[in-house]
Design a protein around this motif. Structure first.
Motif, PDB file in Angstrom:
ATOM      1  N   GLY A 165       9.637  -7.796  54.466  1.00 16.34           N
ATOM      2  CA  GLY A 165      10.416  -7.903  53.236  1.00 16.34           C
ATOM      3  C   GLY A 165       9.636  -7.706  51.957  1.00 16.34           C
ATOM      4  N   GLN A 166       8.302  -7.649  52.041  1.00 18.53           N
ATOM      5  CA  GLN A 166       7.485  -7.500  50.838  1.00 18.53           C
ATOM      6  C   GLN A 166       6.778  -6.147  50.849  1.00 18.53           C
ATOM      7  OE1 GLN A 166       5.803 -10.400  52.954  1.00 18.53           O
ATOM      8  NE2 GLN A 166       7.964 -10.929  52.923  1.00 18.53           N
ATOM      9  N   VAL A 167       6.421  -5.680  49.656  1.00 22.80           N
ATOM     10  CA  VAL A 167       5.681  -4.427  49.508  1.00 22.80           C
ATOM     11  C   VAL A 167       4.191  -4.756  49.529  1.00 22.80           C
ATOM     12  CG1 VAL A 167       5.243  -2.429  48.044  1.00 22.80           C
ATOM     13  CG2 VAL A 167       7.544  -3.423  48.162  1.00 22.80           C
ATOM     14  N   GLY A 168       3.467  -4.127  50.425  1.00 25.77           N
ATOM     15  CA  GLY A 168       2.032  -4.372  50.523  1.00 25.77           C
ATOM     16  C   GLY A 168       1.246  -3.481  49.583  1.00 25.77           C
ATOM     17  N   CYS A 169       0.077  -3.958  49.167  1.00 20.69           N
ATOM     18  CA  CYS A 169      -0.813  -3.124  48.366  1.00 20.69           C
ATOM     19  C   CYS A 169      -1.978  -2.668  49.239  1.00 20.69           C
ATOM     20  CB  CYS A 169      -1.320  -3.886  47.142  1.00 20.69           C
ATOM     21  SG  CYS A 169      -2.593  -5.104  47.515  1.00 20.69           S
ATOM     22  N   VAL A 170      -2.848  -1.843  48.686  1.00 26.29           N
ATOM     23  CA  VAL A 170      -3.924  -1.271  49.487  1.00 26.29           C
ATOM     24  C   VAL A 170      -4.855  -2.347  50.029  1.00 26.29           C
ATOM     25  CG1 VAL A 170      -5.440  -0.882  47.492  1.00 26.29           C
ATOM     26  CG2 VAL A 170      -5.683   0.541  49.545  1.00 26.29           C
ATOM     27  N   TYR A 171      -5.018  -3.446  49.297  1.00 24.64           N
ATOM     28  CA  TYR A 171      -5.982  -4.462  49.725  1.00 24.64           C
ATOM     29  C   TYR A 171      -5.488  -5.276  50.911  1.00 24.64           C
ATOM     30  CZ  TYR A 171      -7.700  -3.122  45.158  1.00 24.64           C
ATOM     31  OH  TYR A 171      -8.140  -2.393  44.083  1.00 24.64           O
ATOM     32  N   THR A 172      -4.183  -5.336  51.105  1.00 23.65           N
ATOM     33  CA  THR A 172      -3.663  -6.031  52.285  1.00 23.65           C
ATOM     34  C   THR A 172      -3.410  -5.068  53.442  1.00 23.65           C
ATOM     35  OG1 THR A 172      -1.531  -5.940  51.143  1.00 23.65           O
ATOM     36  CG2 THR A 172      -2.626  -8.059  51.223  1.00 23.65           C
ATOM     37  N   ALA A 173      -3.217  -3.782  53.143  1.00 27.19           N
ATOM     38  CA  ALA A 173      -2.940  -2.800  54.198  1.00 27.19           C
ATOM     39  C   ALA A 173      -4.211  -2.245  54.823  1.00 27.19           C
ATOM     40  CB  ALA A 173      -2.109  -1.649  53.628  1.00 27.19           C
ATOM     41  N   GLN A 174      -5.291  -2.191  54.053  1.00 29.22           N
ATOM     42  CA  GLN A 174      -6.516  -1.545  54.524  1.00 29.22           C
ATOM     43  C   GLN A 174      -7.055  -2.233  55.777  1.00 29.22           C
ATOM     44  OE1 GLN A 174      -9.836  -1.467  51.715  1.00 29.22           O
ATOM     45  NE2 GLN A 174     -10.215   0.647  52.280  1.00 29.22           N
ATOM     46  N   GLY A 175      -7.364  -1.430  56.774  1.00 32.95           N
ATOM     47  CA  GLY A 175      -7.898  -1.949  58.025  1.00 32.95           C
ATOM     48  C   GLY A 175      -6.849  -2.217  59.086  1.00 32.95           C
ATOM     49  N   PHE A 176      -5.551  -2.104  58.726  1.00 33.84           N
ATOM     50  CA  PHE A 176      -4.479  -2.428  59.671  1.00 33.84           C
ATOM     51  C   PHE A 176      -3.653  -1.186  60.009  1.00 33.84           C
ATOM     52  CE2 PHE A 176      -5.445  -6.338  57.372  1.00 33.84           C
ATOM     53  CZ  PHE A 176      -5.684  -7.192  58.443  1.00 33.84           C
ATOM     54  N   GLU A 177      -2.809  -1.352  60.989  1.00 29.43           N
ATOM     55  CA  GLU A 177      -1.929  -0.263  61.393  1.00 29.43           C
ATOM     56  C   GLU A 177      -0.600  -0.846  61.872  1.00 29.43           C
ATOM     57  OE1 GLU A 177      -3.711   0.161  65.934  1.00 29.43           O
ATOM     58  OE2 GLU A 177      -4.483   1.442  64.337  1.00 29.43           O
ATOM     59  N   TYR A 178       0.445  -0.037  61.761  1.00 30.62           N
ATOM     60  CA  TYR A 178       1.766  -0.426  62.249  1.00 30.62           C
ATOM     61  C   TYR A 178       2.466   0.861  62.655  1.00 30.62           C
ATOM     62  CZ  TYR A 178       1.139  -0.704  57.153  1.00 30.62           C
ATOM     63  OH  TYR A 178       0.677  -0.539  55.880  1.00 30.62           O
ATOM     64  N   ASP A 179       3.571   0.743  63.405  1.00 33.93           N
ATOM     65  CA  ASP A 179       4.208   1.941  63.957  1.00 33.93           C
ATOM     66  C   ASP A 179       4.670   2.893  62.857  1.00 33.93           C
ATOM     67  OD1 ASP A 179       3.866   0.967  66.539  1.00 33.93           O
ATOM     68  OD2 ASP A 179       5.774  -0.111  66.499  1.00 33.93           O
ATOM     69  N   TRP A 180       5.521   2.390  61.961  1.00 31.00           N
ATOM     70  CA  TRP A 180       6.053   3.218  60.883  1.00 31.00           C
ATOM     71  C   TRP A 180       5.567   2.694  59.539  1.00 31.00           C
ATOM     72  CZ3 TRP A 180       8.533   7.761  60.314  1.00 31.00           C
ATOM     73  CH2 TRP A 180       9.053   8.356  61.457  1.00 31.00           C
ATOM     74  N   SER A 181       5.053   3.607  58.743  1.00 30.59           N
ATOM     75  CA  SER A 181       4.525   3.253  57.425  1.00 30.59           C
ATOM     76  C   SER A 181       5.389   3.886  56.340  1.00 30.59           C
ATOM     77  CB  SER A 181       3.079   3.749  57.288  1.00 30.59           C
ATOM     78  OG  SER A 181       2.602   3.561  55.977  1.00 30.59           O
ATOM     79  N   GLY A 182       5.925   3.052  55.458  1.00 28.31           N
ATOM     80  CA  GLY A 182       6.644   3.555  54.299  1.00 28.31           C
ATOM     81  C   GLY A 182       5.755   3.456  53.070  1.00 28.31           C
ATOM     82  N   VAL A 183       5.533   4.576  52.393  1.00 29.06           N
ATOM     83  CA  VAL A 183       4.597   4.612  51.272  1.00 29.06           C
ATOM     84  C   VAL A 183       5.326   5.018  49.996  1.00 29.06           C
ATOM     85  CG1 VAL A 183       2.479   5.616  50.344  1.00 29.06           C
ATOM     86  CG2 VAL A 183       2.687   5.196  52.807  1.00 29.06           C
ATOM     87  N   ILE A 184       5.214   4.175  48.974  1.00 27.06           N
ATOM     88  CA  ILE A 184       5.781   4.480  47.662  1.00 27.06           C
ATOM     89  C   ILE A 184       4.647   4.943  46.756  1.00 27.06           C
ATOM     90  CG2 ILE A 184       6.953   3.531  45.644  1.00 27.06           C
ATOM     91  CD1 ILE A 184       8.295   1.506  47.534  1.00 27.06           C
ATOM     92  N   ILE A 185       4.697   6.211  46.362  1.00 24.94           N
ATOM     93  CA  ILE A 185       3.710   6.752  45.429  1.00 24.94           C
ATOM     94  C   ILE A 185       4.214   6.490  44.024  1.00 24.94           C
ATOM     95  CG2 ILE A 185       2.523   8.824  44.615  1.00 24.94           C
ATOM     96  CD1 ILE A 185       2.726   9.964  47.424  1.00 24.94           C
ATOM     97  N   GLY A 186       3.453   5.709  43.268  1.00 21.44           N
ATOM     98  CA  GLY A 186       3.874   5.330  41.926  1.00 21.44           C
ATOM     99  C   GLY A 186       3.501   6.366  40.878  1.00 21.44           C
ATOM    100  N   PRO A 187       3.731   6.055  39.619  1.00 16.44           N
ATOM    101  CA  PRO A 187       3.470   7.010  38.536  1.00 16.44           C
ATOM    102  C   PRO A 187       1.997   7.205  38.222  1.00 16.44           C
ATOM    103  CG  PRO A 187       4.308   4.933  37.659  1.00 16.44           C
ATOM    104  CD  PRO A 187       4.429   4.838  39.144  1.00 16.44           C
ATOM    105  N   ASP A 188       1.104   6.588  38.996  1.00 12.89           N
ATOM    106  CA  ASP A 188      -0.330   6.836  38.757  1.00 12.89           C
ATOM    107  C   ASP A 188      -0.803   8.128  39.402  1.00 12.89           C
ATOM    108  OD1 ASP A 188      -0.018   5.855  41.334  1.00 12.89           O
ATOM    109  OD2 ASP A 188      -1.806   4.573  41.274  1.00 12.89           O
ATOM    110  N   LEU A 189       0.010   8.725  40.280  1.00 11.10           N
ATOM    111  CA  LEU A 189      -0.363   9.991  40.917  1.00 11.10           C
ATOM    112  C   LEU A 189       0.833  10.945  40.854  1.00 11.10           C
ATOM    113  CD1 LEU A 189      -2.648  11.459  42.457  1.00 11.10           C
ATOM    114  CD2 LEU A 189      -1.580  10.668  44.587  1.00 11.10           C
ATOM    115  N   LEU A 190       0.679  12.001  40.074  1.00 11.73           N
ATOM    116  CA  LEU A 190       1.785  12.926  39.796  1.00 11.73           C
ATOM    117  C   LEU A 190       1.377  14.357  40.138  1.00 11.73           C
ATOM    118  CD1 LEU A 190       2.579  11.537  36.219  1.00 11.73           C
ATOM    119  CD2 LEU A 190       3.739  10.899  38.352  1.00 11.73           C
ATOM    120  N   TRP A 191       2.338  15.109  40.666  1.00 11.54           N
ATOM    121  CA  TRP A 191       2.103  16.537  40.892  1.00 11.54           C
ATOM    122  C   TRP A 191       2.630  17.302  39.682  1.00 11.54           C
ATOM    123  CZ3 TRP A 191      -0.574  19.042  44.667  1.00 11.54           C
ATOM    124  CH2 TRP A 191      -0.486  20.439  44.676  1.00 11.54           C
ATOM    125  N   ARG A 192       1.723  18.070  39.057  1.00 17.24           N
ATOM    126  CA  ARG A 192       2.092  18.863  37.901  1.00 17.24           C
ATOM    127  C   ARG A 192       1.593  20.300  38.072  1.00 17.24           C
ATOM    128  NH1 ARG A 192       5.130  15.478  37.529  1.00 17.24           N
ATOM    129  NH2 ARG A 192       5.478  13.937  35.869  1.00 17.24           N
TER     130      ARG A 192
END
Length: 629
Positions: A530-557
């Motif tokens: 139910g919560q959104v994880g950040c890189v510091y809690t996700a790093q080093g772990f794995e799960y079957d399906w990963s949902g990733v939200i790319i925020g406005p800090d990385l943009l394709w232009r």
């Protein structure tokens, strides 16, 4: 420790007031800040009660070590008494936990915990507290590791009556955890006389304990070897087995020839670095080799402790942090297994570090110095914070300064992301971490890649995966502020807000709140979905399906990625952090998040142009239900 002296001397210092000035000065010197009023008050009230008992028992020559620091740990025992056993003539030690409590009740569901009026939440029963201190001391101090019977423990509640705390005795079961009250002071004196002689001073026994080498005991290593052996579920293949054998051979050679060697094992996500590390630990213990496991990640270390030490709590103490070795003697270990070594920091010091330990030494140097064979497992593309120094070049340079041979073992095959090397290559090229530019994803039958149009669509898809028995998590770039931790019973604040969709970040603390797991268990506890994880809690772990939200800090232009440092809310980025470093670290962050999935990844970007580019590269398969892998 803050003070070591005979019981007679400590009592005199307490009487003339110099004791508490000395303890305060030493505390400031070691910790860099003044002790709290409650701590000073406990010294003033409890230490005289202890030294009074010792002197009344005729044990004025027993050596008293106040605020004794446990090895490789920030915990301190109130006092350790050192003397000679009156029957055996061998060194004898009594660990003492002092409490000012007048009454305490055992927790209704768990007698290991108790309720005290001064605290809002349950606290550890002092009988259990002192027992654990004894076990830890035996497990990590070479002076007593082969003589466990020399260490006993008592909780002395000098203000309490029997009626007020009798329920705490429910868990008394051996000499390492006995409870005495002020009302039973006579029994306390009798007990001290059974452990400490009144005919011999305790200074030499104290010398021996202080000189004890900080290493895991053979008994503890045997327990860990059994635990790891029973939990070994992976077969090491090809270069994994090569790395495993090279490390074992290096350790054996170092032991025979008394020399040092550094081994670096490199590999991307899922190449088996942590599996090799854990199996190495088990094999080294089976061989009677002194070794510890360390990481720079609180979440990862806590999970390793939970996995490897689920049935035997003492095994958890073998899993340390990189900053645990600031004051450890050089070459006191045969091997140090440094997992997630890309998290190594410039120094181990932080604002809580005692002044005496602020040496300015590089953390890499500390890790290399502490063992004959330090082993570093790392992925340079997972450096996500300024000041992380865990690169091959950094470690090789540190080894070269000492003329220590250094071997690098690359791992290629990987087991995460469905074993799809193609997907990993696609991710690193997508993010510009390797040359060649972004390319269209070509499904390889191993890894699934999808793009969502909305965060709600991403979450609904992952929920459908969970209904089919898959594990799933959502994570995001650090582009939303993080509210303070809610109080128990309060809802988690919905910090990650995208349009009318809002979800909370994972918790930051060490306790569960409103059904959400603590930070260290977000990736492994089913309630973490139910919560959104950040890189510091996700790093080093794995799960079957990963949902990733790319925020406005990385943009394709246009034809390239653009990083916007103003969109990042990560407090590790300071004004002085160069733009080039911020750019690299943001890309590495998304590399970590995009490579957590074992079956598939579903991506959403908050930016329409970026989302369109992702759909162009990933294909246009609509999001409905997860395909069977």
């Amino acid at each position: 420790m803050l003070l070591r002296a005979s019981a007679r001397t400590v009592a005199v210092m307490a009487l003339d007031g110099s004791l508490f000035l000395h303890l305060t000065d030493q505390f400031v010197h070691r910790h860099g800040y003044r002790p709290g009023a409650s701590e000073v008050r406990s010294w003033e009230r409890s230490i005289p009660a202890l030294t009074g008992a010792l002197n009344d028992a005729g044990l004025g020559d027993v050596e008293v070590m106040l605020e004794y620091a446990l090895p490789l740990n920030s915990k301190r025992c109130d006092a350790v008494l050192a003397g000679v056993h009156p029957v055996t003539g061998e060194p004898s030690y009594v660990v003492v936990e002092l409490k000012q409590w007048s009454q305490a009740l055992p927790h209704e569901d768990d007698p290991v915990l108790c309720h005290v009026d001064a605290y809002a939440h349950p606290v550890l029963n002092p009988v259990e507290q002192v027992r654990r201190y004894c076990e830890y001391l035996v497990n990590f101090n070479g002076a007593v590791s082969e003589h466990a019977d020399r260490v006993t423990g008592v909780a002395f509640l000098h203000n309490a009556t029997e009626f007020g705390v009798s329920g705490l005795r429910e868990i008394e079961r051996d000499a390492r955890g006995l409870l005495f009250t002020g009302e039973r002071r006579g029994a306390f004196l009798d007990h001290l006389r059974t452990r400490l002689s009144d005919r011999h001073p305790g200074a030499r026994a104290a010398d021996e304990l202080c000189a004890g080498v900080t290493v895991p005991s053979r008994q503890l290593m045997a327990v860990a070897a059994e635990e790891v052996r029973e939990r070994t579920q992976f077969v090491l293949l090809d270069e994994q087995q090569v790395a495993y054998r090279l490390v074992l051979n290096a350790v054996e050679k170092a032991k025979r020839a008394d020399h040092k060697e550094v081994v670096i094992v490199t590999g991307g996500p899922g190449t088996g670095k942590s599996v090799i590390a854990l199996q190495l630990l088990g094999e080294l213990y089976r061989r009677g080799t002194t070794a510890l496991h360390a990481t720079g990640s609180q979440s990862f270390t806590k999970t390793m402790r939970k996995v490897a030490g689920a049935r035997r709590r003492e095994v958890q103490d073998l899993f340390k942090y990189f900053n645990s070795f600031m004051a450890t003697e050089a070459n006191s270990l045969d091997a140090l297994i440094c997992d997630e070594a890309h998290r190594i920091r410039e120094t181990s010091a932080n604002r809580y570090t005692p002044a005496a330990h602020r040496t300015g030494r590089a953390q890499i140097d500390e890790l290399i110095d502490v063992a004959h064979v330090p082993v570093f497992f790392l992925d340079e593309h997972q450096v996500v914070r300024p000041g992380e120094m865990g690169t091959v070049a950094d470690i090789e340079e540190a080894a070269a300064r000492r003329d220590i041979p250094c071997h690098v073992v690359p791992l290629d095959s990987q087991f995460r992301c469905g074993g799809s090397d193609a997907y990993l290559r696609w991710v690193v090229r997508l993010l510009g971490l390797e040359p060649g530019g972004a390319v269209e994803w070509e499904p390889d039958g191993r890894m699934q890649l999808l793009v969502a149009d909305t965060p709600g669509e991403l979450e609904a898809f992952l929920d459908a995966c969970r209904s089919q028995g898959y594990g799933a998590r959502m994570s995001a770039g650090y582009c939303w502020r993080w509210s303070p931790e809610p109080r128990p019973g309060e809802p988690l604040p919905p910090d990650v807000v995208i349009g009318d969709w809002a979800r909370p970040w994972n918790l930051r603390g060490d306790r569960s709140v409103s059904g959400a797991p603590p930070a260290a268990l977000w990736a492994t506890d089913p309630a973490g979905f139910g919560q959104v994880g950040c890189v510091y809690t996700a790093q080093g772990f794995e799960y079957d399906w990963s949902g990733v939200i790319i925020g406005p800090d990385l943009l394709w232009r246009g034809d390239r990625w653009v990083t916007d440092r103003t969109a990042s809310k990560d407090p590790v980025f300071k004004k002085a952090t160069p733009d080039a470093d911020v750019d690299r670290l943001i890309r590495n962050t998304y590399k970590v998040l995009l490579t957590r999935g074992m079956v598939g990844t579903i991506v959403y970007s908050t930016d329409p142009e970026t989302r369109e580019k992702l759909r162009e590269l990933a294909g246009t398969r609509p999001v409905h239900e997860p395909a069977r892998a």
